[in-house]
Every structure is written in structure tokens, then in C-alpha cells.
Design a protein around this motif. Structure first.
Motif, PDB file in Angstrom:
ATOM      1  N   GLY A 194     -17.716   3.452 -39.251  1.00  0.00           N
ATOM      2  CA  GLY A 194     -17.264   4.607 -40.028  1.00  0.00           C
ATOM      3  C   GLY A 194     -17.162   5.840 -39.163  1.00  0.00           C
ATOM      4  O   GLY A 194     -16.148   6.073 -38.498  1.00  0.00           O
ATOM      5  N   THR A 195     -18.206   6.663 -39.154  1.00  0.00           N
ATOM      6  CA  THR A 195     -18.277   7.818 -38.268  1.00  0.00           C
ATOM      7  C   THR A 195     -19.672   7.893 -37.667  1.00  0.00           C
ATOM      8  O   THR A 195     -20.641   7.378 -38.242  1.00  0.00           O
ATOM      9  N   HIS A 196     -19.756   8.544 -36.527  1.00  0.00           N
ATOM     10  CA  HIS A 196     -21.045   8.713 -35.849  1.00  0.00           C
ATOM     11  C   HIS A 196     -21.004  10.026 -35.075  1.00  0.00           C
ATOM     12  O   HIS A 196     -20.129  10.222 -34.229  1.00  0.00           O
ATOM     13  N   ARG A 197     -21.931  10.905 -35.384  1.00  0.00           N
ATOM     14  CA  ARG A 197     -21.998  12.205 -34.715  1.00  0.00           C
ATOM     15  C   ARG A 197     -22.741  12.063 -33.398  1.00  0.00           C
ATOM     16  O   ARG A 197     -23.909  11.629 -33.375  1.00  0.00           O
ATOM     17  N   ILE A 198     -22.103  12.409 -32.286  1.00  0.00           N
ATOM     18  CA  ILE A 198     -22.744  12.347 -30.972  1.00  0.00           C
ATOM     19  C   ILE A 198     -23.510  13.633 -30.701  1.00  0.00           C
ATOM     20  O   ILE A 198     -24.671  13.616 -30.296  1.00  0.00           O
ATOM     21  N   ASP A 199     -22.844  14.755 -30.906  1.00  0.00           N
ATOM     22  CA  ASP A 199     -23.490  16.057 -30.737  1.00  0.00           C
ATOM     23  C   ASP A 199     -22.652  17.092 -31.481  1.00  0.00           C
ATOM     24  O   ASP A 199     -21.754  16.745 -32.256  1.00  0.00           O
ATOM     25  N   GLU A 200     -22.934  18.360 -31.253  1.00  0.00           N
ATOM     26  CA  GLU A 200     -22.239  19.412 -32.004  1.00  0.00           C
ATOM     27  C   GLU A 200     -20.749  19.476 -31.720  1.00  0.00           C
ATOM     28  O   GLU A 200     -19.981  20.046 -32.513  1.00  0.00           O
ATOM     29  N   HIS A 201     -20.301  18.888 -30.607  1.00  0.00           N
ATOM     30  CA  HIS A 201     -18.885  18.936 -30.236  1.00  0.00           C
ATOM     31  C   HIS A 201     -18.160  17.613 -30.410  1.00  0.00           C
ATOM     32  O   HIS A 201     -16.922  17.600 -30.475  1.00  0.00           O
TER      33      HIS A 201
END
Length: 304
Positions: A194-201
């Protein structure tokens, strides 16, 4: 002396390095993008040649490359190329390949121990090769401190529980066993969907079709936007004709839908489109044009 295979740029607060493992004429253009038709290559020869097409041989020109992102205090690799010393009987050009990928990475000031995150946009052999180093039976993760982000659907599709993509290609088993399985054994693999947040950018987003789990990496920093699209695009011709898939696409209909969705957003939000295999500048802004899209502006780089 800095290698010609190393380039850099800034996107907001994110420093981007382009590490080119290999580039050159690869395969017949109409074999790589079978539905494109000869006329689109000929009609655009003035800018496709020489960076993306070799008119004399009719071959598409591509690059194998890794994008290194220094973001939020961490070092992130997007794809890891072919790797050295691999058994790849189905890919004669890269069978037992030997290159200086790690040397080029070092010129950017990056040691294997400095890498915090490795993103495999999908699990084809030219995207996972430097996940590991070693030799037959003794492969270990190249980046010992890194978290490896692997699409869960690809991990299943290409893994042993699905008998290595159904066992149709011997290379799929070899790729998984030398470049993916050792990362699982080391405890560094993180499966996601689905989605995965790596960092703020940086954010990972599923874009299936080329493979069941293929993904893109979105970058947003300040006013700059980019999307690292992996193999949704093999040639700029697919920007002009987004209905055209590469010969490597697992699900052509799904690949086209993902390609159109990603390009549509890139045009609307002025995202720099960064494919895995474009030669030349390697990245481009796009705009909508009729039923498809057109090239707006190629990326520019500075000396690292």
C-alpha cells in the motif's frame, strides 16, 4: 577524479546522487516496447538519439542506476542494480558481471555502513543485485546497518512459497536466493504494502503491474517534488504513448493504469519523473498533451 557515472543535485533539502552502473544500447526498441510502433521512434529521432535510441541498430539506449537520497539525516538507496559475480544465465550481458558500483558510491562519500535504508522498487535482478555481496552460498547484506524495504507482493511472487514466480525462469530463483533471502536471514527485510512512510520527505506507494508489487518513491521537500518510478517507464516513448508497456511487464493492463496515474499526478503537481533506466539526463518533467503526455524539461545536475 570523479567518475562520469556519478552526478548530483538538490531537491529541496534532499541531496540526490545518481550512480550509473552501466549504460548503452540494450535491446531492439520494438522488442523492449513492443506496441510503440516504429514511427514514434523515427518521428522523435532528433531528441531520442543518442541518449535513448540508436537509430543505426534500432536499439533502445538505457542505463542501470541507483538513486541515493540523503534525506532527514539518513542515506537511502533506491534500487541496487545488477551486482557482481551473479549467476544470470537468462541475462548474458550481466552473467558474472563485474563493475565498480561500490567505488562510485565511495566517490559520493558513502560507505556501505553509512546506508540506513535500501528501497527495492521491485524484485527484478537489475534492481536488487547490490543488496548483497559475497559468493555462491555465502551472500550477505552489502549494507549491514540498513533496513531493506521490500514490496510484500513481490516477495511472495518471486519467493519460494510461490516457487519463484512459478518456476518459469531459472533466474528468478537465483535472484531471490542470492539477493533477497540473505536479507531475510539477517533480519533486515521489512515487507510492506500500500504505502509506507520513510521519513518526512519520502513515501513509498504501490504501483503494481510491471510486477505484482512494483512501487514508486515520492519525494516532497520545500517546493520540490519528484517521483522515482522504477520500471513503470523504460523509455521516454512511453511518456508519449503511456498505453505501451515494456516486454517485461507482468500485468500489462495494470501496468498501463499505474503508469497513467503516476504521470497524471506528475504533470498536475510538477513532479520530476525519475525512472530507473533512462539514459541522458535520467529524469524529466512532463505535461499533459492530448490523450497522453509530453516532455517538458530534462533534469540538470552539478558536479558532486
Amino acid at each position: 577524479m570523479i567518475s562520469e557515472n556519478l552526478q548530483s543535485s538538490m531537491l529541496g533539502d534532499v541531496e540526490v546522487f545518481r550512480i550509473i552502473e552501466w549504460s548503452g544500447p540494450f535491446a531492439p526498441a520494438l522488442g523492449l516496447v513492443p506496441e510503440s510502433g516504429a514511427e514514434v521512434w523515427k518521428d522523435n529521432e532528433n531528441w531520442l538519439a543518442p541518449d535513448h535510441w540508436e537509430p543505426g541498430s534500432g536499439k533502445a539506449v538505457v542505463a542501470l542506476q541507483t538513486w541515493v537520497l540523503r534525506s532527514a539525516g539518513r542515506t537511502v538507496l533506491v534500487d541496487t542494480g545488477v551486482g557482481n559475480g551473479r549467476e544470470r544465465p537468462g541475462s548474458p550481458r550481466f552473467h558474472h558481471w563485474q563493475g565498480d558500483f561500490l567505488g562510485t558510491l565511495a566517490q559520493a562519500g558513502i560507505r556501505p555502513t553509512d546506508v540506513d535504508v535500501v528501497v527495492n522498487t521491485h524484485l527484478h535482478g537489475d534492481h536488487v543485485g547490490w543488496n548483497t555481496t559475497g559468493a555462491e552460498g555465502a551472500w550477505t547484506p552489502t549494507f549491514p546497518n540498513a533496513q531493506y524495504l521490500i514490496p510484500a507482493r513481490d516477495d511472495f511472487h518471486f519467493g519460494p512459497d510461490n516457487a519463484y514466480a512459478g518456476g518459469h525462469r531459472p533466474d528468478d530463483r537465483l535472484i531471490y536466493e542470492d539477493s533477497i533471502a540473505p536479507v531475510h536471514r539477517s533480519g533486515q527485510a521489512v515487507l510492506w504494502d500500500g504505502t509506507h512512510r520513510i521519513d518526512e520527505h519520502l513515501t513509498l506507494e504501490s504501483a503494481p503491474g510491471h510486477t505484482p508489487g512494483s512501487a514508486v518513491v515520492r519525494l516532497a521537500s520545500g517546493s520540490d517534488r519528484a517521483v522515482f518510478v522504477g520500471d513503470l517507464l523504460h523509455s521516454p516513448v512511453q511518456i508519449l504513448r503511456p498505453s505501451c508497456n515494456s516486454c517485461f511487464c507482468h500485468d500489462p493492463r495494470q501496468a498501463e493504469a499505474s503508469r497513467r496515474r503516476i504521470l497524471d499526478r506528475a504533470a498536475a503537481e510538477r513532479e520530476l519523473v525519475v525512472p530507473a533506466h533512462f539514459g541522458g539526463a535520467g529524469a524529466v518533467e512532463v505535461r499533459r498533451e492530448g490523450e497522453g503526455f509530453a516532455l517538458k524539461r530534462w533534469a540538470a545536475y552539478a558536479a558532486p
